[in-house]
Every structure is written in C-alpha cells, then in structure tokens.
Design a protein around this motif. Sequence first.
Motif, PDB file in Angstrom:
ATOM      1  N   PHE A   1       0.813  -1.212   0.000  1.00 54.28           N
ATOM      2  CA  PHE A   1       0.000   0.000   0.000  1.00 54.28           C
ATOM      3  C   PHE A   1       0.852   1.269   0.000  1.00 54.28           C
ATOM      4  N   VAL A   2       2.033   1.231   0.602  1.00 51.90           N
ATOM      5  CA  VAL A   2       2.942   2.384   0.499  1.00 51.90           C
ATOM      6  C   VAL A   2       3.330   2.596  -0.957  1.00 51.90           C
ATOM      7  N   CYS A   3       3.673   1.507  -1.627  1.00 49.15           N
ATOM      8  CA  CYS A   3       4.019   1.605  -3.049  1.00 49.15           C
ATOM      9  C   CYS A   3       2.834   2.109  -3.867  1.00 49.15           C
ATOM     10  N   MET A   4       1.646   1.582  -3.571  1.00 46.81           N
ATOM     11  CA  MET A   4       0.463   1.998  -4.322  1.00 46.81           C
ATOM     12  C   MET A   4       0.163   3.482  -4.112  1.00 46.81           C
ATOM     13  N   LEU A   5       0.249   3.941  -2.866  1.00 40.57           N
ATOM     14  CA  LEU A   5      -0.042   5.342  -2.592  1.00 40.57           C
ATOM     15  C   LEU A   5       1.029   6.260  -3.185  1.00 40.57           C
ATOM     16  N   LEU A   6       2.277   5.855  -3.125  1.00 38.62           N
ATOM     17  CA  LEU A   6       3.343   6.647  -3.748  1.00 38.62           C
ATOM     18  C   LEU A   6       3.174   6.691  -5.265  1.00 38.62           C
ATOM     19  N   HIS A   7       2.847   5.555  -5.852  1.00 37.24           N
ATOM     20  CA  HIS A   7       2.613   5.468  -7.292  1.00 37.24           C
ATOM     21  C   HIS A   7       1.459   6.397  -7.699  1.00 37.24           C
ATOM     22  N   ALA A   8       0.377   6.336  -6.940  1.00 39.56           N
ATOM     23  CA  ALA A   8      -0.784   7.181  -7.246  1.00 39.56           C
ATOM     24  C   ALA A   8      -0.468   8.656  -7.030  1.00 39.56           C
ATOM     25  N   TRP A   9       0.230   8.969  -5.946  1.00 37.24           N
ATOM     26  CA  TRP A   9       0.553  10.355  -5.664  1.00 37.24           C
ATOM     27  C   TRP A   9       1.410  10.953  -6.775  1.00 37.24           C
ATOM     28  N   LEU A  10       2.418  10.207  -7.220  1.00 35.57           N
ATOM     29  CA  LEU A  10       3.268  10.705  -8.306  1.00 35.57           C
ATOM     30  C   LEU A  10       2.474  10.890  -9.596  1.00 35.57           C
TER      31      LEU A  10
ATOM     32  N   PRO B   1      -3.266  24.654 -15.082  1.00 39.13           N
ATOM     33  CA  PRO B   1      -2.266  25.721 -15.186  1.00 39.13           C
ATOM     34  C   PRO B   1      -2.311  26.730 -14.030  1.00 39.13           C
ATOM     35  N   GLN B   2      -3.473  26.930 -13.403  1.00 42.79           N
ATOM     36  CA  GLN B   2      -3.571  27.906 -12.315  1.00 42.79           C
ATOM     37  C   GLN B   2      -2.905  27.332 -11.070  1.00 42.79           C
ATOM     38  N   LEU B   3      -1.915  28.044 -10.555  1.00 43.35           N
ATOM     39  CA  LEU B   3      -1.117  27.561  -9.438  1.00 43.35           C
ATOM     40  C   LEU B   3      -1.956  27.372  -8.175  1.00 43.35           C
ATOM     41  N   GLY B   4      -2.858  28.298  -7.899  1.00 37.36           N
ATOM     42  CA  GLY B   4      -3.689  28.198  -6.697  1.00 37.36           C
ATOM     43  C   GLY B   4      -4.621  26.999  -6.737  1.00 37.36           C
ATOM     44  N   VAL B   5      -5.248  26.782  -7.883  1.00 43.73           N
ATOM     45  CA  VAL B   5      -6.147  25.628  -8.038  1.00 43.73           C
ATOM     46  C   VAL B   5      -5.344  24.336  -7.937  1.00 43.73           C
ATOM     47  N   ARG B   6      -4.202  24.311  -8.583  1.00 44.55           N
ATOM     48  CA  ARG B   6      -3.351  23.113  -8.536  1.00 44.55           C
ATOM     49  C   ARG B   6      -2.900  22.823  -7.110  1.00 44.55           C
ATOM     50  N   ALA B   7      -2.522  23.862  -6.374  1.00 41.21           N
ATOM     51  CA  ALA B   7      -2.080  23.675  -4.991  1.00 41.21           C
ATOM     52  C   ALA B   7      -3.225  23.148  -4.121  1.00 41.21           C
ATOM     53  N   GLY B   8      -4.418  23.658  -4.334  1.00 37.25           N
ATOM     54  CA  GLY B   8      -5.573  23.176  -3.578  1.00 37.25           C
ATOM     55  C   GLY B   8      -5.896  21.728  -3.893  1.00 37.25           C
ATOM     56  N   LEU B   9      -5.871  21.378  -5.163  1.00 39.50           N
ATOM     57  CA  LEU B   9      -6.126  19.989  -5.548  1.00 39.50           C
ATOM     58  C   LEU B   9      -5.029  19.064  -5.027  1.00 39.50           C
ATOM     59  N   GLN B  10      -3.781  19.531  -5.073  1.00 39.82           N
ATOM     60  CA  GLN B  10      -2.683  18.714  -4.553  1.00 39.82           C
ATOM     61  C   GLN B  10      -2.824  18.519  -3.050  1.00 39.82           C
ATOM     62  N   TRP B  11      -3.296  19.533  -2.355  1.00 39.21           N
ATOM     63  CA  TRP B  11      -3.523  19.412  -0.920  1.00 39.21           C
ATOM     64  C   TRP B  11      -4.581  18.352  -0.634  1.00 39.21           C
ATOM     65  N   LEU B  12      -5.649  18.336  -1.436  1.00 38.49           N
ATOM     66  CA  LEU B  12      -6.685  17.312  -1.272  1.00 38.49           C
ATOM     67  C   LEU B  12      -6.142  15.911  -1.562  1.00 38.49           C
ATOM     68  N   VAL B  13      -5.311  15.807  -2.568  1.00 34.75           N
ATOM     69  CA  VAL B  13      -4.691  14.512  -2.888  1.00 34.75           C
ATOM     70  C   VAL B  13      -3.795  14.069  -1.738  1.00 34.75           C
ATOM     71  N   ASN B  14      -2.996  14.989  -1.206  1.00 37.68           N
ATOM     72  CA  ASN B  14      -2.134  14.654  -0.075  1.00 37.68           C
ATOM     73  C   ASN B  14      -2.958  14.186   1.127  1.00 37.68           C
TER      74      ASN B  14
END
Length: 117
Positions: free
Chosen positions: A65-74, A85-98
């Motif tokens: 599961f560590v491998c799976m989560l790292l694979h998915a995160w990348l 392209p919008q940095l703020g939207v991307r940062a928010g979505l990345q925060w949700l993914v994290n």
Amino acid sequence: MLLELLTAKYPGMRRWLTQRLCAVSMALVLVLFWIRVVWLSPQGYNDWLAVFAPLWWRLLMVWFFVCMLLHAWLGVRDVLRDYVPQLGVRAGLQWLVNLAVWGNALAVVWILFGMDF
C-alpha cells in the motif's frame, strides 16, 4: 550514465523510476497474494483472518500500500502539473490529494494492525 540520470539535474527521471519500481513491487506482491490465497483457499471470515494474521504478511501488505499510494501520488501530481495551469487551483487539488493519501495510509495501518488476530 544511469547514475547521472538520477541526479538533481534530472528530477523527472527519479520520479519516473520510482513509479516504475513501485509498479513492479506491487505486481510481485499481487502474485504472492494470489499464490497465498490459492494455497490457503480461505472459505470464511476466520480463514481470511488467518491469511492476514502473520506479521510478515501484514508488513508486506503495508509495503504494497505504500508503493500503491506513492505510485498514485506521483501520477496525480504529474497530471495536475500538466493539466491545471492555475497555481492556486493546482495547490488546492494537490492538498486534497495529499490528504487522501495520508488518510488511506492511516486506514491501512489501522486495518492491518488495529484488528485482533
């Protein structure tokens, strides 16, 4: 040559190699899981509990599961970088993914080690 590609000069190569090594590792664990299930042929809840009872197997499942989560995160990180392209939207979505990745990691540990075997 290969070591030069893995330096800070080529950060994308490290991410690519990490994702591929995670995929190979997950494939090997899935083959072992299939062999273990065929060998033990669990029929009910208690049999399935016995499949996951050994500590070595639970640690292997955590590795999977560590491998799976790292694979998915990348993968999601690269998709967001390519298509948002919008940095703020991307940062928010990345925060949700994290948040989702850490939540899943905690759930896996809780399920595999929080149950009485």
